[in-house]
Design an enzyme around this catalytic site. Structure first.
Site, mmCIF file in Angstrom:
data_model
loop_
_atom_site.group_PDB
_atom_site.id
_atom_site.type_symbol
_atom_site.label_atom_id
_atom_site.label_comp_id
_atom_site.label_asym_id
_atom_site.label_seq_id
_atom_site.Cartn_x
_atom_site.Cartn_y
_atom_site.Cartn_z
ATOM 1 N N GLU A 120 5.759 -9.395 -3.809
ATOM 2 C CA GLU A 120 5.966 -9.107 -2.389
ATOM 3 C C GLU A 120 5.675 -10.358 -1.563
ATOM 4 O O GLU A 120 4.558 -10.871 -1.554
ATOM 5 C CB GLU A 120 5.067 -7.959 -1.941
ATOM 6 C CG GLU A 120 5.337 -7.518 -0.520
ATOM 7 C CD GLU A 120 4.510 -6.309 -0.104
ATOM 8 O OE1 GLU A 120 5.044 -5.441 0.606
ATOM 9 O OE2 GLU A 120 3.329 -6.246 -0.490
ATOM 10 N N CYS A 122 6.504 -3.008 4.948
ATOM 11 C CA CYS A 122 6.308 -2.589 3.557
ATOM 12 C C CYS A 122 7.594 -2.031 2.945
ATOM 13 O O CYS A 122 7.818 -2.161 1.745
ATOM 14 C CB CYS A 122 5.191 -1.552 3.466
ATOM 15 S SG CYS A 122 5.440 -0.113 4.524
ATOM 16 N N LYS A 175 -11.133 1.283 10.754
ATOM 17 C CA LYS A 175 -11.332 -0.153 10.501
ATOM 18 C C LYS A 175 -9.951 -0.800 10.578
ATOM 19 O O LYS A 175 -9.164 -0.743 9.652
ATOM 20 C CB LYS A 175 -11.955 -0.370 9.130
ATOM 21 C CG LYS A 175 -12.800 -1.673 9.013
ATOM 22 C CD LYS A 175 -12.049 -2.943 9.273
ATOM 23 C CE LYS A 175 -11.241 -3.383 8.060
ATOM 24 N NZ LYS A 175 -10.574 -4.719 8.305
ATOM 25 N N GLU A 232 -0.971 3.831 0.781
ATOM 26 C CA GLU A 232 0.413 3.351 0.898
ATOM 27 C C GLU A 232 0.347 1.847 0.793
ATOM 28 O O GLU A 232 -0.190 1.167 1.673
ATOM 29 C CB GLU A 232 1.025 3.822 2.225
ATOM 30 C CG GLU A 232 2.524 3.580 2.326
ATOM 31 C CD GLU A 232 2.856 2.240 2.948
ATOM 32 O OE1 GLU A 232 3.232 1.316 2.177
ATOM 33 O OE2 GLU A 232 2.735 2.095 4.163
#
Length: 493
Positions: free
Chosen positions: A384, A286, A177, A252
């Site tokens: 973030e 990331c 996906k 992650e």
């Protein structure tokens, strides 16, 4: 670039429309014009893909010799190499990432498949133990079954292959996906794998949204594992929703990684690493070093040098080879990053940024930005942002900067710059994160584990650590003698 065809789902070896017939628009982040339309898969499509993958696992793929299976893995790598010149522009068109960077990522993608073909043939080994001359105990690795892979929209092609390669090489089947904002190269990968002629159902792609397609993949009882890369809140939901079927999950997640520059660091190299680590990939990385901690004695000089670098960064069309920073992937993400710049001003930070040329006003451009006069408790230092924005703070002592670096919910990566190697190791080991680089930018060897701590995720993938996730370890006990067995219930003579 010529007009692109609409994107379909890839299920059981065929490109098909979504069961519902629904589609959604795929936008060009440089112009916000529609590139094409994408089939919107949902629960029915996920179930069809899982059924196909399960049948392939129980059938031809599951019964195939390892040597034959790995021929397919090598074939996929060769086909990727043959199509680098077309895949990289698709990635840049879809994501806004500069083509100079997407070319490198596509090349790494082919290596992912070759690496895991080699790892399975040479490193996926078991253990054997002799016990008193009476027994032999040994272990083998067995594929788990249907692997659900949910991938993000940043660096999509490379991150998809990084999961697909070990999943297929170890003998699992896959339902992918992809991120809904970056469907083009996932579709191109499906075309490549179709050309490699894997048995039907071994690899499937269902485009769609997280709340429908993604959630259905996580909930399906025949999906044995979920590998997810993405945002922390979503990762937490996946872990919760997979609990009923006892899925193994590797996640992650987000990051707010510190880069610490001491007064004795190689100034120019630390400057290079700081700018590249946050402004490459348009800041949508990331492991980006989004929090810069500078020793107070070099703070002014380093900030001045950063401002000069930012003013010289080339902002532009991601398909131009000179471009260093392109547009953010989607207008929703663009607005979110812009909102954080507004928050920075409200919190009392100074915002210093480059200038986006007027000719690019239709795109989702955020110029490379420094946030100065920041304190570590501010939202812009804690949350973030996932864009070309770096908060800059100063410190006095080693102990202080370790405390500041750890005073955040994330723990994915970190970077330390010092020519005192003893201090480098002390600080690296003192930081709570899954990965630390000393006197280096973010470079990664495929043999090492990748993953984070705290809110940055659970589990490790990469190298032989992927075998712990993508295979079951089975223990087999063999009797070598007619050893003593207690005889319950036997009548005595």
């Amino acid at each position: 670039m010529e007009k692109l065809q609409d994107v379909k789902l890839y299920i059981n070896g065929r490109f098909v429309d979504a069961h519902s017939g629904k589609t959604f628009e795929n936008l060009n982040p440089f112009s916000n014009e529609v590139i094409n339309r994408v089939a919107e898969g949902d629960k029915k499509d996920i179930y069809a893909a899982v059924e196909a993958a399960d049948a392939a696992f129980k059938g031809e793929w599951g019964k195939m010799k390892v040597s034959e299976r790995l021929k397919y893995i090598h074939r996929i790598a060769d086909l990727i190499d043959e199509h680098i010149e077309e895949i990289a522009p698709l990635e840049s068109l879809d994501t806004g990432l500069p083509i100079s960077q997407t070319k490198n990522m596509v090349a790494r993608s082919a290596q992912n498949f070759r690496f895991y073909a080699e790892m399975v043939s040479s490193r996926m080994v078991g253990e054997a133990y002799q016990v008193d001359g009476e027994f032999l105990n040994y272990t083998i690795h067995k594929p788990v079954g249907v692997a659900g892979l949910i991938t993000p929209w940043n660096a999509p092609f490379m991150l998809e292959t990084w999961k697909i390669a070990p999943a297929l090489a170890t003998g699992n089947t896959v339902v992918l996906k992809p991120g809904e904002w970056s469907p083009l190269t996932a579709n191109r990968l499906a075309e490549i794998i179709d050309k490699a002629e894997l048995p039907n159902g071994v690899f499937n792609v269902v485009h769609g949204f997280g709340e429908s397609a993604g959630a259905s993949l996580v909930a399906h009882p025949d999906v044995k594992l979920i590998s997810f890369t993405g945002e922390t809140t979503t990762g937490s939901e996946i872990i919760k929703n997979g609990a009923d079927s006892l899925k193994r999950v590797s996640a992650e997640l987000g990051g707010k990684s510190p880069i610490i520059v001491f007064e004795d660091a190689d100034f120019e190299r630390a400057l290079d690493a700081s700018t590249w680590g946050i402004f490459s990939f348009n800041g949508e990385r990331c492991t980006a070093n989004s929090r810069l901690f500078l020793h107070e004695s070099i703070y002014d000089k380093f900030v001045s040098a950063l401002k000069e670098r930012i003013s010289n960064i080339v902002i532009g069309d991601p398909l131009h080879k000179e471009t260093e920073v392109g547009p953010l992937i989607h207008v929703d993400h663009f607005n979110n990053v812009k909102h954080y710049l507004e928050i920075a001003v409200q919190e009392g930070a100074e915002v210093f940024s480059g200038a986006v040329p007027e000719e690019f006003h239709k795109g989702n451009f955020i110029a490379p930005t420094l946030l100065l006069n920041v304190e570590n408790h501010m939202r812009v230092a804690q949350e973030e942002i996932f864009g070309p924005v770096m908060t800059v703070m100063k410190f006095k002592t080693e102990e202080e900067v370790i405390e500041l670096a750890n005073d955040v919910k994330y723990g994915l990566a970190g970077y330390v710059w010092t020519n005192d190697i003893k201090r480098g190791h002390r600080v690296a080991q003192g930081i709570d994160s899954g990965m630390i680089w000393i006197n280096s930018q973010n470079v990664r060897d495929l043999r090492i584990p990748f993953g984070g701590t705290k809110a940055s995720g659970i589990g490790r993938e990469g190298g032989h650590y992927a075998f712990d996730f993508y295979t079951e370890v089975q223990v087999i006990h063999v009797a070598l003698t007619d050893h003593h067995i207690p005889q319950f219930g036997k009548k005595k003579n």
